[in-house]
Design a protein around this motif. Structure first.
Motif, PDB file in Angstrom:
ATOM      1  N   ALA A 280       0.839  -1.201   0.000  1.00  0.00           N
ATOM      2  CA  ALA A 280       0.000   0.000   0.000  1.00  0.00           C
ATOM      3  C   ALA A 280       0.871   1.247   0.000  1.00  0.00           C
ATOM      4  O   ALA A 280       0.474   2.292  -0.526  1.00  0.00           O
ATOM      5  CB  ALA A 280      -0.907  -0.001   1.223  1.00  0.00           C
ATOM      6  N   LEU A 281       2.076   1.119   0.567  1.00  0.00           N
ATOM      7  CA  LEU A 281       2.977   2.255   0.671  1.00  0.00           C
ATOM      8  C   LEU A 281       4.398   1.748   0.830  1.00  0.00           C
ATOM      9  O   LEU A 281       4.643   0.753   1.533  1.00  0.00           O
ATOM     10  CB  LEU A 281       2.611   3.122   1.894  1.00  0.00           C
ATOM     11  CG  LEU A 281       3.511   4.322   2.192  1.00  0.00           C
ATOM     12  CD1 LEU A 281       3.387   5.372   1.088  1.00  0.00           C
ATOM     13  CD2 LEU A 281       3.158   4.930   3.548  1.00  0.00           C
ATOM     14  N   LEU A 282       5.339   2.422   0.166  1.00  0.00           N
ATOM     15  CA  LEU A 282       6.763   2.174   0.343  1.00  0.00           C
ATOM     16  C   LEU A 282       7.356   3.336   1.140  1.00  0.00           C
ATOM     17  O   LEU A 282       7.004   4.500   0.916  1.00  0.00           O
ATOM     18  CB  LEU A 282       7.470   2.061  -1.008  1.00  0.00           C
ATOM     19  CG  LEU A 282       6.937   1.000  -1.976  1.00  0.00           C
ATOM     20  CD1 LEU A 282       7.578   1.165  -3.350  1.00  0.00           C
ATOM     21  CD2 LEU A 282       7.210  -0.393  -1.429  1.00  0.00           C
ATOM     22  N   VAL A 283       8.258   3.020   2.059  1.00  0.00           N
ATOM     23  CA  VAL A 283       8.995   4.029   2.816  1.00  0.00           C
ATOM     24  C   VAL A 283      10.465   3.657   2.725  1.00  0.00           C
ATOM     25  O   VAL A 283      10.841   2.539   3.099  1.00  0.00           O
ATOM     26  CB  VAL A 283       8.559   4.089   4.293  1.00  0.00           C
ATOM     27  CG1 VAL A 283       9.370   5.138   5.042  1.00  0.00           C
ATOM     28  CG2 VAL A 283       7.071   4.365   4.406  1.00  0.00           C
ATOM     29  N   SER A 284      11.296   4.571   2.226  1.00  0.00           N
ATOM     30  CA  SER A 284      12.677   4.175   1.969  1.00  0.00           C
ATOM     31  C   SER A 284      13.584   5.387   1.842  1.00  0.00           C
ATOM     32  O   SER A 284      13.137   6.499   1.553  1.00  0.00           O
ATOM     33  CB  SER A 284      12.752   3.348   0.671  1.00  0.00           C
ATOM     34  OG  SER A 284      14.078   2.963   0.385  1.00  0.00           O
TER      35      SER A 284
END
Length: 379
Positions: A280-284
């Motif tokens: 649903a979401l990437l955080v990087s």
């Protein structure tokens, strides 16, 4: 593809996992002409060894005593060993990619021996002097003979710095074909999600490895705290733990912050793409994921001071510093739900049409061929 080039006549110098991914399509195009050299900047089976097999790459020559040292030592030791290799067996051309210490060492080694240098992914600029990679990429562009700019914006950066237009070609980015080639099919992706107990579009996938987020204990604590606060039973947070990050967590005794996060071992490229494709979401803080998200059609929050990839920021990604803003923006993106996923699915990637490796390999062959012709005339 380029059978006219002698075997092992093109030295491809790299040192990290993203370089393996980005250069794999070019290496496949060059075929037997490739002489693969790994500086050992990030050499271990989890981060490089398994990728060679997964990407179908030949076993490289690996330099010694480079990994785990300071930036200056990595560049110096790599440069010394590369110079010896190029003196004993001179390549017709050298190819480097991106902005790592391995990239700079390969570029300087080629320049010192007057070997044509091809820089893949030239012209990226963050305009952030605190970023070591910014200095690496500027230096490499300055000494490159052929600059493969992924986007028109990258070309404009080079022209603004006085690089001759005749040295620059807009090729697109090889990440497009890398993602398309290695994203598992529907059945394999479904099986992977089932093994992890995941529901498509109902989880967050995060990666953290850059020094600006890991080397300071306060910053690392903040990032992990914000990620843990996002996790719920309905929307878990997955974190494949980079060796650098794991070492810092252990050194600073921050393991308790991982209790609410699903920590995974480093993933192979295909498995990572499969999980990213349905997140649903990437955080990087990764540079490569800023590009990959545009091919996968997934929203991304970039946890960094600055970015050299503004093209992704237009529709797919947002830049935030560690802190409450990270959690606030993540919850906002998750609240948008399927609407944002449908919107992104209909947008093309700004990184090209998936033919970058073909264009780059042609430029490499031309550069190497010109060297061979000049050598023949001199003889």
């Amino acid at each position: 593809m380029h059978s006219a080039l002698p075997a092992r006549s093109v030295a491809v110098v790299l040192g990290t996992r993203p370089e393996l991914v980005k250069l794999a399509p070019v290496i496949h195009r060059l075929g037997d002409a490739t002489r693969l050299i790994h500086t050992g900047q990030h050499w271990d089976d989890a981060m490089s060894g398994r990728f060679l097999q997964e990407l179908g790459l030949p076993r490289p020559e690996v330099l010694t005593e480079v990994g785990g040292t300071s930036r200056a030592v990595q560049i110096g030791r790599s440069l010394e060993q590369l110079d010896a290799l190029f003196t004993g067996d001179r390549p017709a051309a050298v190819v480097v990619q991106g902005d790592t210490n391995a990239t700079l060492a390969g570029a300087l080694a080629a320049n010192a021996r007057a070997i044509p240098l091809v820089h893949v992914e030239a012209g990226l600029r963050s305009h952030d002097p605190a970023m070591p990679e910014e200095h690496n990429r500027v230096l490499v562009d300055a000494v490159s003979d052929v600059l493969c700019a992924a986007t028109p914006e990258n070309r404009a950066n080079l022209l603004a710095e006085g690089v001759g237009a005749d040295r620059i070609s807009v090729t697109g980015n090889t990440v497009v074909e890398a993602v398309r080639a290695h994203l598992p099919d529907d059945g394999r992706r479904s099986a992977l999600l089932a093994r992890h107990g995941l529901v498509p579009d109902r989880y967050v996938l995060a990666t953290v490895h850059r020094p600006e987020n890991t080397d300071g204990p306060a910053t690392l604590r903040t990032v992990l705290t914000e990620l843990a606060a996002l996790a719920t039973d309905e929307v878990p947070v997955l974190l494949p733990l980079h060796p650098r990050t794991r070492a810092r967590v252990e050194a600073e005794r921050l393991g308790g912050l991982l209790a609410g996060i699903r920590v995974l071992e480093p993933l192979g490229y295909g498995d990572f793409l499969a999980l990213a494709r349905h997140a649903a979401l990437l955080v990087s803080d990764s540079g490569g994921i800023q590009e990959e998200c545009t091919v996968l059609g997934r929203p991304l929050i970039v946890v960094r001071r600055s970015t050299e990839r503004p093209e992704a920021m237009a529709h797919f990604a947002a830049l935030v510093s560690p802190g409450p803003e990270l959690g606030r923006l993540a919850r906002l993106r998750l609240a948008e739900g399927d609407r944002v996923l449908r919107r992104l699915a209909g947008l093309p990637s700004p990184y090209g049409d998936g033919r970058a490796a073909e264009r780059i390999a042609r430029l490499v062959a031309t550069a190497a061929g010109a060297t061979r012709s000049a050598t023949a005339l001199a003889a």
